[in-house]
Design a protein around this motif. Structure first.
Motif, PDB file in Angstrom:
ATOM      1  N   SER A 199       3.273  51.711  18.145  1.00 21.82           N
ATOM      2  CA  SER A 199       2.119  52.218  18.894  1.00 21.82           C
ATOM      3  C   SER A 199       2.425  52.414  20.375  1.00 21.82           C
ATOM      4  O   SER A 199       1.589  52.966  21.097  1.00 21.82           O
ATOM      5  CB  SER A 199       0.933  51.258  18.740  1.00 21.82           C
ATOM      6  N   TRP A 200       3.584  51.949  20.825  1.00 25.22           N
ATOM      7  CA  TRP A 200       3.956  52.102  22.244  1.00 25.22           C
ATOM      8  C   TRP A 200       5.422  52.479  22.358  1.00 25.22           C
ATOM      9  O   TRP A 200       6.277  51.910  21.659  1.00 25.22           O
ATOM     10  CB  TRP A 200       3.715  50.806  23.026  1.00 25.22           C
ATOM     11  N   TRP A 201       5.678  53.457  23.242  1.00 26.21           N
ATOM     12  CA  TRP A 201       7.035  53.897  23.540  1.00 26.21           C
ATOM     13  C   TRP A 201       7.152  54.083  25.046  1.00 26.21           C
ATOM     14  O   TRP A 201       6.286  54.702  25.675  1.00 26.21           O
ATOM     15  CB  TRP A 201       7.343  55.240  22.872  1.00 26.21           C
ATOM     16  N   ASP A 202       8.225  53.578  25.614  1.00 23.28           N
ATOM     17  CA  ASP A 202       8.483  53.749  27.041  1.00 23.28           C
ATOM     18  C   ASP A 202       8.534  55.241  27.376  1.00 23.28           C
ATOM     19  O   ASP A 202       8.985  56.053  26.566  1.00 23.28           O
ATOM     20  CB  ASP A 202       9.818  53.077  27.393  1.00 23.28           C
ATOM     21  N   TYR A 203       8.051  55.581  28.587  1.00 23.70           N
ATOM     22  CA  TYR A 203       8.161  56.972  29.042  1.00 23.70           C
ATOM     23  C   TYR A 203       9.615  57.371  29.276  1.00 23.70           C
ATOM     24  O   TYR A 203       9.950  58.550  29.271  1.00 23.70           O
ATOM     25  CB  TYR A 203       7.393  57.152  30.355  1.00 23.70           C
ATOM     26  N   ARG A 204      10.470  56.395  29.493  1.00 24.26           N
ATOM     27  CA  ARG A 204      11.852  56.670  29.897  1.00 24.26           C
ATOM     28  C   ARG A 204      12.790  56.768  28.697  1.00 24.26           C
ATOM     29  O   ARG A 204      12.480  56.351  27.602  1.00 24.26           O
ATOM     30  CB  ARG A 204      12.347  55.568  30.838  1.00 24.26           C
ATOM     31  N   MET A 205      13.968  57.305  28.937  1.00 29.82           N
ATOM     32  CA  MET A 205      15.104  57.277  28.017  1.00 29.82           C
ATOM     33  C   MET A 205      14.794  57.890  26.644  1.00 29.82           C
ATOM     34  O   MET A 205      15.325  57.474  25.628  1.00 29.82           O
ATOM     35  CB  MET A 205      15.618  55.837  27.840  1.00 29.82           C
ATOM     36  N   LEU A 206      13.896  58.905  26.634  1.00 33.35           N
ATOM     37  CA  LEU A 206      13.557  59.592  25.388  1.00 33.35           C
ATOM     38  C   LEU A 206      13.127  58.610  24.291  1.00 33.35           C
ATOM     39  O   LEU A 206      13.417  58.815  23.107  1.00 33.35           O
ATOM     40  CB  LEU A 206      14.744  60.435  24.903  1.00 33.35           C
ATOM     41  N   ARG A 215       5.212  47.956  18.089  1.00 32.21           N
ATOM     42  CA  ARG A 215       3.819  47.949  17.620  1.00 32.21           C
ATOM     43  C   ARG A 215       3.123  46.767  18.293  1.00 32.21           C
ATOM     44  O   ARG A 215       3.218  45.631  17.850  1.00 32.21           O
ATOM     45  CB  ARG A 215       3.750  47.824  16.096  1.00 32.21           C
ATOM     46  N   ILE A 216       2.427  47.073  19.371  1.00 32.19           N
ATOM     47  CA  ILE A 216       1.792  46.031  20.170  1.00 32.19           C
ATOM     48  C   ILE A 216       0.277  46.230  20.284  1.00 32.19           C
ATOM     49  O   ILE A 216      -0.413  45.390  20.862  1.00 32.19           O
ATOM     50  CB  ILE A 216       2.403  45.941  21.582  1.00 32.19           C
ATOM     51  N   ASP A 217      -0.242  47.325  19.750  1.00 32.42           N
ATOM     52  CA  ASP A 217      -1.674  47.599  19.775  1.00 32.42           C
ATOM     53  C   ASP A 217      -2.235  47.247  18.400  1.00 32.42           C
ATOM     54  O   ASP A 217      -1.842  47.843  17.390  1.00 32.42           O
ATOM     55  CB  ASP A 217      -1.923  49.058  20.117  1.00 32.42           C
TER      56      ASP A 217
END
Length: 255
Positions: A199-206, A215-217
């Motif tokens: 549910s979450w992916w860093d904006y950086r490093m594709l 999955r933190i949400d």
């Protein structure tokens, strides 16, 4: 009842996307995190015009949580109410059609060992104490939000490498497990057993194209509510396109 939770990472920046999301899914209840605005700004967005009542705990620039509901909102409570001197707006709860709904934004924790990490662990302990003091595990309750903790190895793209990360550290998972042990079920896992669902992916490093996520949400429910779950999903489409939040919404359908 269709319940959604979404860390919008600034409701002003994501207002158009939020409106489109509400129109597409028409959820009955939406828990939002990281509003990053004052109450006056939230009111100016006029979410009531979309058919939603709003209960919120706002804070300028940082944090902030809200519950949107198409059904009447009753018994609104702000914060943990435990007497600790904590100015951060991280929790709001309300009763909707007999279900106690909680929108929570657990601290990220920064670096493991830092003051922010100590605050995160303490906040999770306070959340468990709040459940003990104010809630009943035999009654319908949905605890929704950005927990900033991935519960299991299958919830992390590289659990071995991330073992020391604040989002997957053993201490964080231990505190989350104590909350689950109060009497809560991870509703997403009732429908989906596979790894690689995040549910979450860093904006950086594709990170998103490479699916290097967490999955933190979560939508956690007491057994009486979890037994009525008919479906659950993560809306990955909301992580695509123009100016997305770094989180995707999570949805659960209750019979």
């Amino acid at each position: 009842m269709l319940i959604a939770t979404w860390n919008v990472n600034s409701i002003r920046a994501r207002h158009e996307r939020l409106v489109a999301f509400l129109e597409r899914h028409t959820p009955d209840v939406v828990c939002l995190q990281e509003l990053k605005c004052e109450a006056e700004v939230l009111e100016a967005l006029n979410l009531e015009s979309l058919g939603y009542q709003v209960a919120a705990n706002c804070q300028k620039t940082y944090n902030g949580v809200a519950i949107l509901s198409k059904r009447p909102i009753e018994d609104v409570a702000i914060g943990l109410g435990d007497g600790e001197d904590d100015p951060q707006a991280r929790l709001v709860s309300a009763t909707i059609d007999g279900v106690r709904v909680v929108s929570a934004y657990i601290p990220n924790g920064g670096e493991v060992g830092s003051d922010k990490y100590v605050y995160k662990l303490r906040w999770l302990e306070r959340l468990r104490a709040w459940l003990d003091a104010h809630c009943d595990p035999t009654r319908p309750l949905a605890l929704c939000g950005d927990f900033n903790v991935a519960p299991e190895a299958r919830d992390v793209f590289d659990p071995a490498a991330m073992e020391g990360d604040t989002l997957f550290h053993a201490d964080s998972r231990d505190r989350l497990q104590r909350i689950l042990d109060w009497g809560l079920v991870d509703t997403f896992r009732l429908q989906h057993e596979d790894a690689g669902l995040y549910s979450w992916w860093d904006y950086r490093m594709l990170a998103f194209p490479k699916n290097r996520g967490f999955r933190i949400d979560l939508i956690l429910a007491t057994p009486s509510l979890a037994s009525r779950v008919e479906g659950s999903s993560i809306d990955r489409e909301e992580r695509k396109g123009k100016q997305p939040s770094d989180h995707a919404p999570v949805l659960v359908k209750i019979a």
